[in-house]
Design an enzyme around this catalytic site. Structure first.
Site, PDB file in Angstrom:
ATOM      1  N   GLU A 174       0.813  -1.226   0.000  1.00 62.39           N
ATOM      2  CA  GLU A 174       0.000   0.000   0.000  1.00 62.39           C
ATOM      3  C   GLU A 174       0.840   1.267   0.000  1.00 62.39           C
ATOM      4  OE1 GLU A 174      -3.144   0.002   2.850  1.00 62.39           O
ATOM      5  OE2 GLU A 174      -4.085  -1.761   1.962  1.00 62.39           O
ATOM      6  N   GLU A 356      -5.263  -8.453   0.054  1.00 64.34           N
ATOM      7  CA  GLU A 356      -6.012  -8.143   1.280  1.00 64.34           C
ATOM      8  C   GLU A 356      -7.464  -7.895   0.929  1.00 64.34           C
ATOM      9  OE1 GLU A 356      -4.789  -4.965   3.934  1.00 64.34           O
ATOM     10  OE2 GLU A 356      -2.692  -5.590   3.775  1.00 64.34           O
TER      11      GLU A 356
HETATM   12  C1  GCO Z   1      -3.726  -1.451   5.625  1.00 66.38           C
HETATM   13  C2  GCO Z   1      -2.768  -2.555   5.799  1.00 66.38           C
HETATM   14  C3  GCO Z   1      -3.195  -3.510   6.848  1.00 66.38           C
HETATM   15  C4  GCO Z   1      -4.418  -3.148   7.655  1.00 66.38           C
HETATM   16  C5  GCO Z   1      -5.709  -3.590   6.982  1.00 66.38           C
HETATM   17  C6  GCO Z   1      -6.949  -3.220   7.754  1.00 66.38           C
HETATM   18  O1  GCO Z   1      -4.480  -1.439   4.707  1.00 66.38           O
HETATM   19  O2  GCO Z   1      -3.763  -0.575   6.485  1.00 66.38           O
HETATM   20  O3  GCO Z   1      -2.286  -3.192   4.696  1.00 66.38           O
HETATM   21  O4  GCO Z   1      -2.039  -3.494   7.595  1.00 66.38           O
HETATM   22  O5  GCO Z   1      -4.363  -3.699   8.906  1.00 66.38           O
HETATM   23  O6  GCO Z   1      -5.801  -3.023   5.712  1.00 66.38           O
HETATM   24  O7  GCO Z   1      -7.059  -1.837   7.910  1.00 66.38           O
END
Ligand code: GCO
Length: 449
Positions: A174, A356
């Site tokens: 990200e 994710e």
């Molecule tokens: C993000 C990360 C994760 C988070 C998940 C939930 O997107 O912040 O990749 O570490 O924990 O997305 O918010």
């Protein structure tokens, strides 16, 4: 509660080659923050700032995965996972970010990788999930162009050490989220809010990504390399010119600044103009290197509005009242997921791994309710159904990793927000699979029949 009137979405059959996994990240689960030579990251520092993380929580112990990884890998095996995405903590391998190597840190990921392979689970490490060594932040962090070279050196260390057993590599997790939160809005580590700093960071992170891809490729031409992007459709809160313009710039920042540069070789138009002073001859070719897959983190559509108080003039708009919300208030709309999968297939022409996707809720202290997480089951079912429909309609999707294997340290929300399919009792470090874990395991099993 499941809505009895609503028919369950249909999950179509996925191809046999489709990979099923779960994701985590180092700072969110490992703990052992002050053990065996690990040095602080910018998140250790951020957690010490008063009032920045809910309840004053930090990642010192987290899920104690550093010690409990054999149990966690056994859980993965029970769930029937094909692959596991985790991240390597840069400050565990290189406490100062560069130079002296911490052998105990290197050994930890050796043990983890070997344990996964023994159980036939593919390790998918990500090189950067936000825990930048504090020592490098002290040198200007991502605003320093030398970071690209330091990241390449760290990548080479990982590739040499683990490349005999690891095939799939992710550069960053990200890109847009940690740069916006950490360097534009100041809501995450290292809590900077500055336009020039943010623009330099975007460009140097892109250069670091390109350099890492070259290092990995040079180490082994057979590696499968990708970057992981948060991609959520950004819609204007109201259909008025200010909000439309704001949503457009929000979209450039959140969704396009990194993958467009890395895969198409150029920045989206407004960012291109702003970032130009920091771009040197040959940079776009350094950033745009051949990739094997696109990592997609997707949760929810976003709503943008004009907000002159915010650093780039766009801010978070209100979610339309008719959209259902998750336990952390994020809108739920599986159609936005299938649309994103189609859109990304067309735009970047790479196989997509959903790295994710998942459901978060506030912990209300009722353990029995946490374990009977029907809302998470419903979310996963409807999103996986949308993914199967997108696949049937021609989207190029090769695998899915649920976020997250375990309840964990949810950044600024601390441990009060739970995203795991496995419950973690932080007082005892006991792990208990939730209803969603059982549902996910059944789904994987059915797909194999
Ligand atoms: C993000 C990360 C994760 C988070 C998940 C939930 O997107 O912040 O990749 O570490 O924990 O997305 O918010």
């Amino acid at each position: 509660m499941a809505n009895p009137k609503k028919p369950a979405e249909k999950i179509l059959k996925f191809p046999k080659s489709f990979r099923w996994g779960a994701s985590t990240s180092s700072y969110q689960i490992e703990g052992a923050a002050n053990e065996e030579g690990r040095a602080p990251s910018i998140w250790d520092r951020f957690c010490q700032l008063k009032g920045r993380v809910n309840h004053g929580h930090n990642g010192d112990v987290a899920c104690d995965h550093y010690h409990k990884y054999p149990e966690d890998v056994r859980l993965m095996q029970q769930l029937g996972l094909d692959c596991y995405r985790f991240s390597i903590a840069w400050p565990r391998l290189l406490p100062r970010g560069r130079g002296q190597v911490n052998l105990a840190g290197l050994d930890f990921y050796d043990r983890l990788i070997d344990c996964l392979l023994e159980k036939n689970i593919e390790p998918w490490p990500c090189l950067f999930h936000w825990d930048l060594p504090q020592a490098l932040d002290d040198l200007g962090g991502w605003s320093n162009r030398d970071m690209a070279g330091w990241f390449a050196d760290y990548t080479l260390l990982c590739a040499r050490r683990y490349g005999d057993r690891v095939k799939h590599w992710a550069s960053f997790n990200e890109f847009s989220v940690f740069t916006l939160f950490g360097y534009a809005w100041g809501w995450g580590a290292p809590s900077i809010s500055d336009r020039a700093y943010h623009l330099k960071t975007i460009h140097h992170v892109n250069l670091a990504h390109g350099a890492a891809v070259d290092v990995l490729r040079g180490q082994n031409a057979g590696f499968a390399i990708g970057g992981i992007h948060s991609y959520q459709p950004v819609r204007p809160q109201k259909n008025v010119p200010e909000d439309i313009a704001a949503a457009n710039l929000f979209n450039e920042h959140w969704n396009l600044a990194f993958p467009d540069a890395q895969i198409l070789g150029h920045y989206p138009p407004q960012i291109a103009e702003a970032i130009d002073p920091y771009v040197q001859a040959g940079d776009m070719a350094r950033i745009c290197r051949p990739l094997d897959w696109f990592g997609l983190n997707h949760y929810a559509p976003m709503y943008g509005r004009a907000d002159p108080e915010m650093i780039w003039g766009f801010g978070w708009g209100e979610v339309p009242a008719e959209l259902p919300r998750s336990g952390v208030g994020w809108p739920m709309q599986p159609q936005a997921f299938s649309d994103s999968l189609q859109e990304l297939t067309r735009r970047y022409r790479l196989p997509i791994y959903v790295t994710e996707n998942g459901y978060g809720n506030e912990d209300k202290g009722d353990k029995a309710a946490e374990l009977e997480d029907q809302a998470r089951v419903d979310y996963l079912r409807s999103y996986i159904a949308a993914m199967s429909q997108a696949l049937a309609d021609g989207a190029n999707i090769a695998g899915y990793f649920v976020w997250s294997l375990l309840d964990n340290f949810e950044w600024g929300a601390g441990y009060g927000t739970r995203f795991g399919i496995v419950y973690v009792d932080y007082a005892t470090q006991q792990r208990i699979p939730k209803a969603s874990a059982n549902w996910y395991a059944e789904l994987i099993k059915k797909q194999r029949k």
